[in-house]
Design an enzyme around this catalytic site. Structure first.
Site, PDB file in Angstrom:
ATOM      1  N   PHE A 159      26.764  89.253 -36.174  1.00  0.00           N
ATOM      2  CA  PHE A 159      26.578  87.802 -36.328  1.00  0.00           C
ATOM      3  C   PHE A 159      27.819  87.006 -35.955  1.00  0.00           C
ATOM      4  O   PHE A 159      27.736  85.813 -35.665  1.00  0.00           O
ATOM      5  CB  PHE A 159      26.173  87.460 -37.777  1.00  0.00           C
ATOM      6  CG  PHE A 159      27.348  87.386 -38.729  1.00  0.00           C
ATOM      7  CD1 PHE A 159      28.111  86.223 -38.835  1.00  0.00           C
ATOM      8  CD2 PHE A 159      27.715  88.477 -39.497  1.00  0.00           C
ATOM      9  CE1 PHE A 159      29.212  86.158 -39.677  1.00  0.00           C
ATOM     10  CE2 PHE A 159      28.813  88.426 -40.332  1.00  0.00           C
ATOM     11  CZ  PHE A 159      29.560  87.264 -40.425  1.00  0.00           C
ATOM     12  N   LYS A 183      19.480  93.667 -28.691  1.00  0.00           N
ATOM     13  CA  LYS A 183      18.997  93.347 -30.049  1.00  0.00           C
ATOM     14  C   LYS A 183      20.093  92.508 -30.706  1.00  0.00           C
ATOM     15  O   LYS A 183      21.056  93.037 -31.253  1.00  0.00           O
ATOM     16  CB  LYS A 183      18.755  94.655 -30.824  1.00  0.00           C
ATOM     17  CG  LYS A 183      17.729  94.600 -31.943  1.00  0.00           C
ATOM     18  CD  LYS A 183      18.042  93.646 -33.064  1.00  0.00           C
ATOM     19  CE  LYS A 183      19.147  94.056 -33.973  1.00  0.00           C
ATOM     20  NZ  LYS A 183      19.531  92.975 -34.938  1.00  0.00           N
ATOM     21  N   GLU A 186      20.144  89.153 -36.250  1.00  0.00           N
ATOM     22  CA  GLU A 186      19.014  88.359 -36.749  1.00  0.00           C
ATOM     23  C   GLU A 186      19.492  87.123 -37.514  1.00  0.00           C
ATOM     24  O   GLU A 186      18.709  86.232 -37.818  1.00  0.00           O
ATOM     25  CB  GLU A 186      18.106  89.227 -37.643  1.00  0.00           C
ATOM     26  CG  GLU A 186      18.711  89.646 -38.987  1.00  0.00           C
ATOM     27  CD  GLU A 186      19.684  90.815 -38.896  1.00  0.00           C
ATOM     28  OE1 GLU A 186      20.277  91.055 -37.821  1.00  0.00           O
ATOM     29  OE2 GLU A 186      19.875  91.481 -39.944  1.00  0.00           O
ATOM     30  N   CYS A 291      36.415  90.227 -36.476  1.00  0.00           N
ATOM     31  CA  CYS A 291      36.823  91.632 -36.626  1.00  0.00           C
ATOM     32  C   CYS A 291      38.318  91.763 -36.406  1.00  0.00           C
ATOM     33  O   CYS A 291      38.919  92.752 -36.792  1.00  0.00           O
ATOM     34  CB  CYS A 291      36.072  92.516 -35.652  1.00  0.00           C
ATOM     35  SG  CYS A 291      36.583  92.252 -33.962  1.00  0.00           S
ATOM     36  N   GLU A 391      36.689  95.499 -46.345  1.00  0.00           N
ATOM     37  CA  GLU A 391      36.803  94.418 -45.357  1.00  0.00           C
ATOM     38  C   GLU A 391      36.159  93.194 -46.008  1.00  0.00           C
ATOM     39  O   GLU A 391      34.945  93.172 -46.223  1.00  0.00           O
ATOM     40  CB  GLU A 391      36.057  94.799 -44.079  1.00  0.00           C
ATOM     41  CG  GLU A 391      36.189  93.762 -42.989  1.00  0.00           C
ATOM     42  CD  GLU A 391      35.403  94.129 -41.731  1.00  0.00           C
ATOM     43  OE1 GLU A 391      34.387  94.844 -41.830  1.00  0.00           O
ATOM     44  OE2 GLU A 391      35.805  93.667 -40.654  1.00  0.00           O
TER      45      GLU A 391
END
Ligand code: NAD
Length: 507
Positions: A159, A183, A186, A291, A391
């Site tokens: 995301f 993909k 979502e 990240c 994290e």
């Protein structure tokens, strides 16, 4: 799955892309795409059925028959056109991204721009997909290599960079002659779909690029599918490890770029003002949902005295909706992310870390329902505390102390993750020691978020990455192609016969 509300029922639906057509899914499972600053439902995303996923792969499989033989110049020209379309639509793309993901508009443009750089790179595929040739490896014999596409490849994206990371994947896969099933996350698929529409407008033929939506079921179906040759994944370590194991067990190539805990070393000789700016930007920008966010600072020696200045710097950052001018820290992507981050801050306090700056529940007039956490800083943090071991993926910076650089390097190398790191110093010798001894994929020297440009590849060490080759750069050309090595000798009527050769030597 969150049930559609009456407002959501009116929201537009996100489409699948199968065989060149943007189609409505026939699924009964839908999830709302929600603006994280307002909780407004922007769209509904389908969780594609198994039949729809099969149809997407079948269309990619069919398209591969002709796409693999399409001239390399024709492939390159599509990406030349595509980069132009992305530039022309930059403002719309950034606005969509901010609405569904929350990051500020300038940062959303940065997200699109870092992906655009990979599209530009794909446009130079003619120079990248060159084989090698050695002339006269034996008498009249030449050896050369072909870098041939694999077939249908799949990409699964997170995301936090809904523009950049899809653009890490499908342009280079397609430019090298593969077909693709994407993909997207979502949680924020709308900007990804707009980028996909522009890719089709640029001339990608029907079936070469397909998109399915969903979660675990869709990802597992792609990992298992017999006609998919390679899977590229970016996301959390837990899911990435699952994807890597499942895809490689099914005989596929896989590359998984995963979670992180990025440390910065601050030496006392560093330029103080520049370093504090860099730390605050890299820890709290994008609400810490990168990240490559710097989430741990190891303050060496007298740099430990800088904590009050760092707190003062963090307090200057403005928490607000990403659409508002001057915002530094936007909302977290979802209510679930908000409660997770707030929970980790509570655990940090309970586990004995010192809360230097508490960013919980900031006042954001006009956006009272937004998922906001302001810059938060802990000192006295140790391994074993949740706030260090996990994290956080929120605007939380933890501080640890070290007496000297060797201790700091050892500390970082003992963390399981190896995504990004940075050192702040004016000493060339210290920086060189750091770059030699640190076991982390991306290393910054006075550069807080050292994400490489696509002339190089994104890398990663230890638990942050599985698979040998990285996305984009030269490495991804190797990932998306199979090297074929040809050894050839051509006879003409005057060639002298050597007779029967029963040895392995080429004569
Ligand atoms: P995530 O792992 O939850 O989701 C990534 C993708 O996997 C999504 O498309 C999602 O639908 C799918 N997915 C989720 N749960 C699944 C399951 N149980 N089985 C199969 N598929 C599943 O990651 P996220 O929260 O979207 O993204 C944040 C994470 O991504 C962070 O850990 C961040 O460090 C990491 N990340 C890493 C890099 C990198 O280059 N190393 C870059 C960006 C993000």
């Amino acid at each position: 799955m969150n049930a559609p509300t009456s407002v959501a029922a009116l929201a537009p639906t996100v489409k699948l892309l199968i065989g060149g057509q943007f189609v409505e899914s026939k699924t009964t499972e839908w999830r709302d795409v929600v603006n994280p600053a307002t909780q407004e439902v922007l769209a509904r995303v389908p969780f594609a059925t198994a039949e729809e996923i099969d149809a997407a792969v079948a269309s990619a499989q069919e398209a591969f028959k002709t796409w693999r033989k399409t001239a390399i110049g024709a492939r390159a020209r599509i990406f030349l056109k595509y980069q132009q379309l992305i530039r022309e639509n930059m403002a719309e793309l950034a606005a969509l991204l901010t609405a569904e993901q929350g990051k500020t508009l300038p940062d959303a443009e940065g997200d699109v721009f870092r992906g655009l750089e990979v599209v530009e790179h794909a446009a130079s595929i003619g120079n990248l997909q060159l084989g090698e040739l050695a002339n006269n490896v034996a008498g009249g014999v030449d050896t050369y290599t072909l870098l041939q596409p694999l077939g249908v490849c799949a990409g699964i994206t997170p995301f936090n960079f809904p523009a950049m990371i899809p653009l890490w994947m499908f342009p280079m896969a397609i430019a090298t002659g593969n077909t693709f099933v994407l993909k997207p996350s979502e949680q924020d698929p709308m900007v990804t779909m707009r980028l996909v529409e522009l890719a089709m407008e640029a001339g990608i033929p029907a079936g070469v690029l397909n998109v399915v939506h969903g979660g675990e079921m869709a990802v597992n179906a792609l990992c298992d599918h017999k006609d998919i040759k390679a899977v590229s994944f970016v996301g959390s370590t837990k899911v990435g490890t699952h994807v890597y194991n499942r895809a490689t067990l099914a005989g596929k190539r896989a590359q998984c770029m995963m979670g992180a805990k990025n440390h910065a070393i601050v030496l006392p000789d560093a330029n103080k003002e520049q370093t504090l700016n860099a730390l605050a930007g890299a820890a709290f920008g994008a609400a810490g949902q990168r990240c490559m966010a710097l989430s741990v600072a190891v303050l060496v020696g007298e740099a430990q005295q800088w904590i009050p200045d760092l707190v003062a710097k963090a307090k200057t950052l403005k928490v607000n909706a990403g659409t508002e001018t001057g915002t530094d820290v936007g909302p977290l992507v979802s209510c679930a992310a908000l409660s997770r981050v707030e929970g980790l801050i509570e655990r940090g306090i309970a586990e004995g870390a010192k809360l230097e700056l508490d960013g919980r529940k900031p006042q954001v007039p006009g956006y009272e329902k937004g998922n906001f956490v302001g810059p938060t800083i802990f000192s006295g943090v140790k391994p074993g505390m949740s706030i260090y071991d996990q994290e956080v993926f929120g605007p939380v910076l933890v501080l640890v102390g070290a007496d000297h650089i060797d201790e700091a390097i050892e500390f970082i190398n003992a963390n399981p993750n190896g995504n990004g790191t940075a050192i702040f110093t004016q000493s060339g010798a210290a920086a060189r020691k750091f770059q030699e001894d640190i076991d982390v994929g991306q290393v910054g020297i006075n550069v807080p978020i050292p994400v490489p440009v696509p002339l190089f590849s994104f890398t990663g060490s230890r638990a942050s990455k599985l698979g040998d080759l990285g996305p984009y750069g030269k490495q991804v050309v190797m990932f998306y192609t199979q090297t074929k090595t040809i050894t050839a000798r051509w006879f003409d009527d005057s060639t002298t016969s050597h007779g029967v050769n029963t040895t392995i030597s080429l004569k």
